[in-house]
Design an enzyme around this catalytic site. Structure first.
Site, PDB file in Angstrom:
ATOM      1  N   VAL A   1       1.024  -1.086   0.230  1.00 17.82           N
ATOM      2  CA  VAL A   1       0.154  -0.061  -0.088  1.00 17.82           C
ATOM      3  C   VAL A   1       0.739   1.568  -0.042  1.00 17.82           C
ATOM      4  O   VAL A   1       0.379   2.341   0.064  1.00 17.82           O
ATOM      5  CB  VAL A   1      -1.025  -0.223   1.226  1.00 17.82           C
ATOM      6  CG1 VAL A   1      -1.836  -1.140   1.035  1.00 17.82           C
ATOM      7  CG2 VAL A   1      -0.173  -0.045   2.446  1.00 17.82           C
TER       8      VAL A   1
ATOM      9  N   SER B   1      -3.587   4.059  16.088  1.00 15.89           N
ATOM     10  CA  SER B   1      -3.451   3.163  17.597  1.00 15.89           C
ATOM     11  C   SER B   1      -3.063   4.256  19.152  1.00 15.89           C
ATOM     12  O   SER B   1      -3.569   5.793  18.267  1.00 15.89           O
ATOM     13  CB  SER B   1      -1.845   2.609  17.277  1.00 15.89           C
ATOM     14  OG  SER B   1      -1.216   2.562  19.211  1.00 15.89           O
TER      15      SER B   1
ATOM     16  N   TYR C   1       6.559   5.780  14.555  1.00 11.66           N
ATOM     17  CA  TYR C   1       4.758   4.236  14.705  1.00 11.66           C
ATOM     18  C   TYR C   1       3.579   6.130  15.282  1.00 11.66           C
ATOM     19  O   TYR C   1       2.280   5.530  14.958  1.00 11.66           O
ATOM     20  CB  TYR C   1       5.206   3.359  15.760  1.00 11.66           C
ATOM     21  CG  TYR C   1       3.573   2.559  15.927  1.00 11.66           C
ATOM     22  CD1 TYR C   1       3.076   1.595  14.308  1.00 11.66           C
ATOM     23  CD2 TYR C   1       2.912   2.368  17.013  1.00 11.66           C
ATOM     24  CE1 TYR C   1       1.760   1.462  14.606  1.00 11.66           C
ATOM     25  CE2 TYR C   1       2.379   1.983  16.347  1.00 11.66           C
ATOM     26  CZ  TYR C   1       1.439   1.213  15.526  1.00 11.66           C
ATOM     27  OH  TYR C   1       0.260   0.501  15.899  1.00 11.66           O
TER      28      TYR C   1
ATOM     29  N   ALA D   1       4.150   9.652  15.465  1.00 13.68           N
ATOM     30  CA  ALA D   1       3.394  10.357  14.533  1.00 13.68           C
ATOM     31  C   ALA D   1       2.721   9.556  13.159  1.00 13.68           C
ATOM     32  O   ALA D   1       1.667   9.977  12.645  1.00 13.68           O
ATOM     33  CB  ALA D   1       4.697  10.601  14.093  1.00 13.68           C
TER      34      ALA D   1
ATOM     35  N   LYS E   1       0.789   7.468  13.638  1.00 12.47           N
ATOM     36  CA  LYS E   1      -0.750   6.580  13.700  1.00 12.47           C
ATOM     37  C   LYS E   1      -1.512   8.195  14.233  1.00 12.47           C
ATOM     38  O   LYS E   1      -2.438   8.233  13.575  1.00 12.47           O
ATOM     39  CB  LYS E   1      -0.413   6.287  14.744  1.00 12.47           C
ATOM     40  CG  LYS E   1      -0.333   4.260  14.281  1.00 12.47           C
ATOM     41  CD  LYS E   1      -1.264   4.324  13.022  1.00 12.47           C
ATOM     42  CE  LYS E   1      -1.328   2.567  13.524  1.00 12.47           C
ATOM     43  NZ  LYS E   1      -2.026   1.591  12.240  1.00 12.47           N
TER      44      LYS E   1
END
Ligand SMILES: NC(=O)c1ccc[n+]([C@@H]2O[C@H](COP(=O)([O-])OP(=O)(O)OC[C@H]3O[C@@H](n4cnc5c(N)ncnc54)[C@H](O)[C@@H]3O)[C@@H](O)[C@H]2O)c1
Length: 254
Positions: free
Chosen positions: A67, A145, A166, A168, A170
């Site tokens: 993706v 999250s 991670y 940042a 989410k």
């Protein structure tokens, strides 16, 4: 008499559904009669087998797709629309993080996590929105999250917490969700997110201790807990809800 589920014959694209949470989401959609299409960069055979074993009126198929590659996403979505006729529901579940410290996070690591968790969701949303807007109907659910809300979910001892890329990514996914919700609500498309806390999946099987005994609901989340929240946000039952982030965390981070 069989109760209507609201998902009969709906076409639902779920990214990252070779993995634990995505698999539970696909199983929940298929159990309600949806035609789920998985986009993952690895084969989703286990998920497809689980849907077959579950039986019922829904179905699942899979397309290999990274993706974070926007051209590949565009191609995959065009193929799905032409094979299935339309895309009614999009669930962005692809992603994941690394427990790397701030200063230790390399450019490559930063972009890998931003691209899988955030850019990928932008690409899939951009690819499905024209069809949803033309039909004035669609539901998008992004799997963010709690890390994107509280700056990384700590675990006990020296195990640290998910890293800055991670958190940042989410947080960005939550911002993207709200931006799109404001823009597209008047055109019949709702955009929401869930923010899972710690979920009993592969990462956790590697031994992280989140101290869940101190949570208001003192246990780890399950993929099925996450799937049920996604189902609600994708269903007509949440028809007056958009731009929301449901924390599915057993009450931590409230
Ligand atoms: N497990 C947890 O505790 C937890 C907590 C909060 C949020 N989440 C989020 O839930 C989602 C699913 O997590 P999981 O625990 O099921 O993890 P998982 O590793 O089992 O599944 C993630 C899936 O995403 C796929 N994926 C990753 N990057 C991709 C890309 N660029 N293109 C296509 N596919 C890609 C992987 O191949 C994998 O199948 C993730 O977005 C994760 O960040 C998980």
């Amino acid at each position: 008499m069989t109760m209507k589920t609201g998902f009969e014959d709906k076409v639902a694209v779920v990214t990252g559904a070779a993995g634990f949470i995505g698999r539970a989401i696909v199983l929940a959609l298929a159990a309600r009669g949806a035609r789920a299409v998985i986009l993952d960069r690895v084969p989703a055979d286990q998920t497809l087998e689980a849907v077959r074993a579950q039986g019922g009126s829904g179905s699942a198929s899979a397309v290999l797709c990274d993706v974070s590659d926007s051209a590949a996403v565009d191609r995959a979505m065009r193929e799905i629309e032409s094979a299935q006729g339309r895309i009614d529901i999009l669930v962005n579940c692809a992603g994941g993080g690394q427990r790397i410290g701030f200063v230790e996070t390399s450019d490559a690591e930063w972009f890998t996590q931003i691209n899988s968790n955030l850019s990928g969701a932008f690409y899939t949303m951009r690819a499905v929105l024209p069809g949803m807007l033309a039909r004035k109907s669609g539901a998008i659910v992004n799997v963010a999250s709690i890390s994107g809300i509280i700056g990384g979910l700590p675990s006990r001892g020296t195990q640290g917490r998910s890293g800055p890329a991670y958190g940042a990514a989410k947080a960005g996914l939550i911002g993207l969700t709200k931006w799109a919700a404001r823009e597209f609500g008047k055109h019949g498309v709702r955009v929401n997110a869930i923010a899972p806390g710690p979920v009993l999946t592969s990462q956790v099987m590697h031994g992280y201790d989140y101290g869940v005994d101190d949570y208001p609901i003192p246990r780890m989340g399950t993929p099925e807990d996450m799937a049920e929240a996604v189902i609600f946000l994708a269903s007509p039952a949440s028809g007056y809800i958009t731009g929301e982030v449901i924390k599915v965390t057993g009450g931590t981070g409230m």
